[in-house]
Write an enzyme that holds these catalytic residues in place. Structure first.
Site, mmCIF file in Angstrom:
data_model
loop_
_atom_site.group_PDB
_atom_site.id
_atom_site.type_symbol
_atom_site.label_atom_id
_atom_site.label_comp_id
_atom_site.label_asym_id
_atom_site.label_seq_id
_atom_site.Cartn_x
_atom_site.Cartn_y
_atom_site.Cartn_z
ATOM 1 N N PHE A 70 1.327 -3.599 -6.558
ATOM 2 C CA PHE A 70 2.307 -4.300 -5.722
ATOM 3 C C PHE A 70 2.591 -5.666 -6.330
ATOM 4 C CE2 PHE A 70 -2.010 -4.792 -4.211
ATOM 5 C CZ PHE A 70 -2.174 -6.163 -4.183
ATOM 6 N N PHE A 103 1.992 -9.228 -6.273
ATOM 7 C CA PHE A 103 1.690 -9.148 -7.684
ATOM 8 C C PHE A 103 0.202 -8.923 -7.838
ATOM 9 C CE2 PHE A 103 5.460 -11.795 -7.227
ATOM 10 C CZ PHE A 103 6.338 -11.098 -8.033
#
Ligand code: CUA
Length: 155
Positions: free
Chosen positions: A74, A76
């Protein structure tokens, strides 16, 4: 329009080669079922964090020294944040994304694939050497792309 004889031959060779490649591509895709590893299994990208087994990312022992690693990529980061496995373990990675396209690469192994929202990408690797393996995103995914990484510790 007048075409020279040699020109006609070259045009036919070019078109014939193109037709041959398209036929081979169709045979591979439809008769032999070849496809990228990421397009086989799908889940709802909006509900990745609620869909088992991705609601609880982590390692699951499935054999003597074999594990399934369910992970999410995802913006980050990766979940789970860190994993530990014994030397010689075979890990079947299953990774999906709830947001945008990410990459999943473990340098010095053959693991390198794209992670698409809602698609489950899978690949397997046996970790014969102890050490700390970096898992990184190699697909530009936004402002925090360069910090998107995790590790898998083999000992
Ligand atoms: Cu995720 Cu780059």
């Amino acid at each position: 329009m007048h075409l020279h004889r040699y020109e006609k031959i070259w045009l036919m060779l070019g078109a014939g080669g193109l037709a041959l490649f398209i036929v081979l591509l169709c045979v591979n895709a439809f008769a032999m079922g070849m496809a990228p590893p990421s397009n086989m299994e799908m889940i709802d990208p909006e509900r990745v964090t609620e869909t088992p087994p991705f609601d609880k990312p982590g390692l699951k022992q499935v054999g003597d020294n074999e594990y399934d690693a369910y992970m999410t990529a995802f913006a980050f980061g990766f979940a789970p944040a860190k994993m530990e496995i014994p030397v010689g373990a075979t890990v079947n990675f299953h990774v999906t994304s709830p947001d945008v396209i990410h990459g999943f690469q473990i340098p010095e192994t053959n693991i390198n694939f794209m992670v698409l929202p809602g698609h489950i990408s899978s690949a397997t690797h046996t970790f014969d050497e102890p050490g700390e393996y970096l898992i990184l995103c190699n697909e530009y995914c936004g402002a925090g792309h360069q910090v998107m990484a995790t590790t898998i510790i083999v000992k």
